[in-house]
Design an enzyme around this catalytic site. Structure first.
Site, mmCIF file in Angstrom:
data_model
loop_
_atom_site.group_PDB
_atom_site.id
_atom_site.type_symbol
_atom_site.label_atom_id
_atom_site.label_comp_id
_atom_site.label_asym_id
_atom_site.label_seq_id
_atom_site.Cartn_x
_atom_site.Cartn_y
_atom_site.Cartn_z
ATOM 1 N N ASP A 12 0.859 -1.195 0.000
ATOM 2 C CA ASP A 12 0.000 0.000 0.000
ATOM 3 C C ASP A 12 0.895 1.246 0.000
ATOM 4 O O ASP A 12 1.754 1.399 0.872
ATOM 5 C CB ASP A 12 -0.897 -0.031 1.242
ATOM 6 N N ASP A 106 -3.984 2.415 -4.986
ATOM 7 C CA ASP A 106 -2.652 2.375 -4.378
ATOM 8 C C ASP A 106 -2.365 1.140 -3.549
ATOM 9 O O ASP A 106 -1.386 1.112 -2.826
ATOM 10 C CB ASP A 106 -2.414 3.657 -3.555
ATOM 11 N N GLU A 107 -3.209 0.119 -3.630
ATOM 12 C CA GLU A 107 -2.906 -1.073 -2.834
ATOM 13 C C GLU A 107 -3.302 -2.344 -3.564
ATOM 14 O O GLU A 107 -4.208 -2.349 -4.399
ATOM 15 C CB GLU A 107 -3.609 -1.028 -1.468
HETATM 16 P P1 TTP Z 1 -5.040 5.231 1.495
HETATM 17 O O1 TTP Z 1 -4.075 4.152 1.089
HETATM 18 O O2 TTP Z 1 -6.114 4.881 2.460
HETATM 19 O O3 TTP Z 1 -4.241 6.453 2.140
HETATM 20 P P2 TTP Z 1 -2.832 7.053 1.758
HETATM 21 O O4 TTP Z 1 -2.149 6.264 0.700
HETATM 22 O O5 TTP Z 1 -3.001 8.505 1.447
HETATM 23 O O6 TTP Z 1 -2.023 6.979 3.113
HETATM 24 P P3 TTP Z 1 -1.472 5.648 3.835
HETATM 25 O O7 TTP Z 1 -1.834 4.480 2.996
HETATM 26 O O8 TTP Z 1 0.003 5.847 3.923
HETATM 27 O O9 TTP Z 1 -2.134 5.652 5.172
HETATM 28 O O10 TTP Z 1 -5.731 5.833 0.222
HETATM 29 C C1 TTP Z 1 -5.050 6.001 -1.003
HETATM 30 C C2 TTP Z 1 -5.481 7.286 -1.662
HETATM 31 O O11 TTP Z 1 -6.880 7.254 -1.867
HETATM 32 C C3 TTP Z 1 -5.195 8.519 -0.841
HETATM 33 O O12 TTP Z 1 -3.890 9.042 -1.081
HETATM 34 C C4 TTP Z 1 -6.280 9.453 -1.235
HETATM 35 C C5 TTP Z 1 -7.426 8.558 -1.662
HETATM 36 N N1 TTP Z 1 -8.476 8.547 -0.641
HETATM 37 C C6 TTP Z 1 -9.599 9.354 -0.814
HETATM 38 O O13 TTP Z 1 -9.725 10.022 -1.829
HETATM 39 N N2 TTP Z 1 -10.559 9.359 0.152
HETATM 40 C C7 TTP Z 1 -10.444 8.619 1.301
HETATM 41 O O14 TTP Z 1 -11.337 8.667 2.168
HETATM 42 C C8 TTP Z 1 -9.290 7.791 1.468
HETATM 43 C C9 TTP Z 1 -9.135 6.968 2.726
HETATM 44 C C10 TTP Z 1 -8.338 7.786 0.491
HETATM 45 MG MG MG Z 2 -2.011 4.175 0.838
#
Ligand code: TTP
Ligand code: MG
Length: 412
Positions: A12, A106-107
């Site tokens: 992720d 992203d995951e």
């Molecule tokens: P995440 O993987 O949940 O968050 P992140 O990559 O920003 O941070 P980390 O994994 O390090 O905790 O989500 C991936 C992307 O998806 C995030 O950069 C922005 C988007 N996103 C939204 O648009 N709305 C949301 O509610 C969430 C959780 C994420």
């Molecule tokens: Mg992330």
């Protein structure tokens, strides 16, 4: 090393949107960054790790986040950019295993069972994945590795940012035990207080709790979380997670080369696919374009979207962008478009980025006309000049694919 029944990786990206912005703009590096609308309304999509100690993060109202972190730089999102980086990341992961299940931009889960002879033990697999993603994108990805999807996912979150956590299967139950119950899948804001009321605060508490009591108090969720707390999660990584798709492809009577010859076929396929998406009440989060060369080589390009779409306009816009990515020289004898990663549409869903409400209204009006008067009733002016180029004697396919195991029908 103990025997691993399976090697499941969860990877992720760290602060994905914010990290892309910091990479692209050196002035943002090392600074607290909030990605989201600059306006007073709206929510934070994500916060860079420099901003997180201020208690800000995804889904928080922008006003509140700016109050908590007044020095933060607010950057409006550039979704096309994130999608392009996501495609790079997924391509890197696909180099490690044929079995990659993307969960969002992203995951992804990656099944590395049986890959030890290629990449070494789990720790080494994780390092190589992180290095490869950094080399391809300049960005950090956190990796969790265990024998089940659930533990791998908890591990990657636990190690953030830039983490690599390996949880051998024989240590999984003990490793989970001190984690808060909110880390159990299916335990959201409503269930946490119910578990607390039962005196269950950690995953270890849930593992030690009486199974029957959990079932009585929480029904199916109780049984489910008891299993997770014991690191039981039989779900396999779904290779490709092709899932359901709806597509339309045309074999042409004359091979075509130029972009302006390909586009009308994509447009027509986009319309057919969008109509069927709406009829089935699906939103598609992926668009795939297929071209077959005159030498019968099949080329595919696909893109995952941030939000689901169900209009021809949106599908067509993505398909046109994908056309830029084909490098095989034509001529082409088949043009196809498919929508994949289908999710049921909930009426309250927000309109997405590619779709303008008036376009959607226009398309649903056409749906009504076609339903009442038949499919010949409405013809796009731009479609008229293309008439007659579709081969009658070759397979022209409108398909509704089932799951990857090919169960054929799309269930509503
Ligand atoms: P995440 O993987 O949940 O968050 P992140 O990559 O920003 O941070 P980390 O994994 O390090 O905790 O989500 C991936 C992307 O998806 C995030 O950069 C922005 C988007 N996103 C939204 O648009 N709305 C949301 O509610 C969430 C959780 C994420
Ligand atoms: Mg992330």
């Amino acid at each position: 090393m103990i025997r691993w029944p399976a090697i499941v990786v969860h990877a992720d990206m760290d602060a994905f949107y914010a990290a892309v912005e910091q990479r692209d703009n050196p002035a943002l590096r090392g600074r607290p960054v909030l990605v989201g609308p600059r306006s007073q309304r709206g929510v934070v999509l994500t916060a860079s790790y420099e901003a997180r100690p201020f208690g800000v993060g995804s889904a928080m109202p922008m006003v509140e986040a700016r109050r908590k972190c007044p020095d933060a730089l607010v950057v409006p999102p550039r979704f096309a950019r994130y999608e392009a980086v996501s495609a790079q990341v997924m391509a890197v992961l696909a180099d490690f295993s044929p079995s990659v299940e993307p969960l969002s931009l992203d995951e992804a889960f990656i099944d590395m069972s049986g890959a030890a002879h290629l990449f070494g033990p789990p720790e080494s697999i994780g390092r190589q994945i992180r290095d490869a993603v950094r080399e391809a994108t300049g960005l950090a990805i956190s990796v969790g590795i265990s024998a089940t999807k659930y533990v791998a996912k908890v591990a990657s979150a636990h190690g953030k940012p830039n983490g690599l956590i390996v949880v051998p299967p024989d240590r999984a139950v003990d490793w989970l035990a001190p984690q808060p119950v909110a880390r159990l899948w299916g335990v959201g804001r409503k269930t946490v207080p119910r578990l607390h009321a039962l005196g269950l605060f950690t995953i270890g508490d849930v593992a030690a709790a009486d199974k029957r009591m959990l079932r009585e108090k929480l029904g199916a969720t109780g049984r489910h979380i008891h299993r997770l707390a014991h690191a039981h999660d039989p779900r396999p990584v779904q290779r490709g997670r092709r899932g359901k798709s709806i597509g339309s492809e045309r074999t042409l009577s004359v091979d075509i080369v130029r972009r302006d010859q390909i586009e009308p076929h994509l447009r027509r396929s986009a319309e057919r696919v969008a109509r069927r998406l709406r009829a089935k009440r699906y939103l598609a989060r992926g668009v795939r374009v297929r071209l077959k060369t005159a030498r019968f080589e099949l080329r595919t390009r696909q893109r995952t979207l941030v939000k689901g779409v169900d209009t021809a306009d949106a599908l067509y816009a993505v398909a046109c962008a994908l056309l830029d990515e084909f490098d095989a020289p034509g001529p082409y004898r088949l043009v196809g478009l498919a929508a994949f990663d289908l999710k049921p549409r909930c009426e309250a869903a927000q309109p997405d980025l590619f779709e303008r409400p008036e376009k959607r209204r226009l398309e649903t009006t056409v749906d009504d006309l076609i339903e009442r008067f038949g499919s010949g009733v409405v013809v796009r002016a731009s479609d008229l000049k293309r008439a007659g180029t579709v081969a009658d004697d070759a397979p022209n396919l409108d398909f509704l694919d089932g799951a990857a195991d090919g169960d054929g029908e799309c269930r509503d």
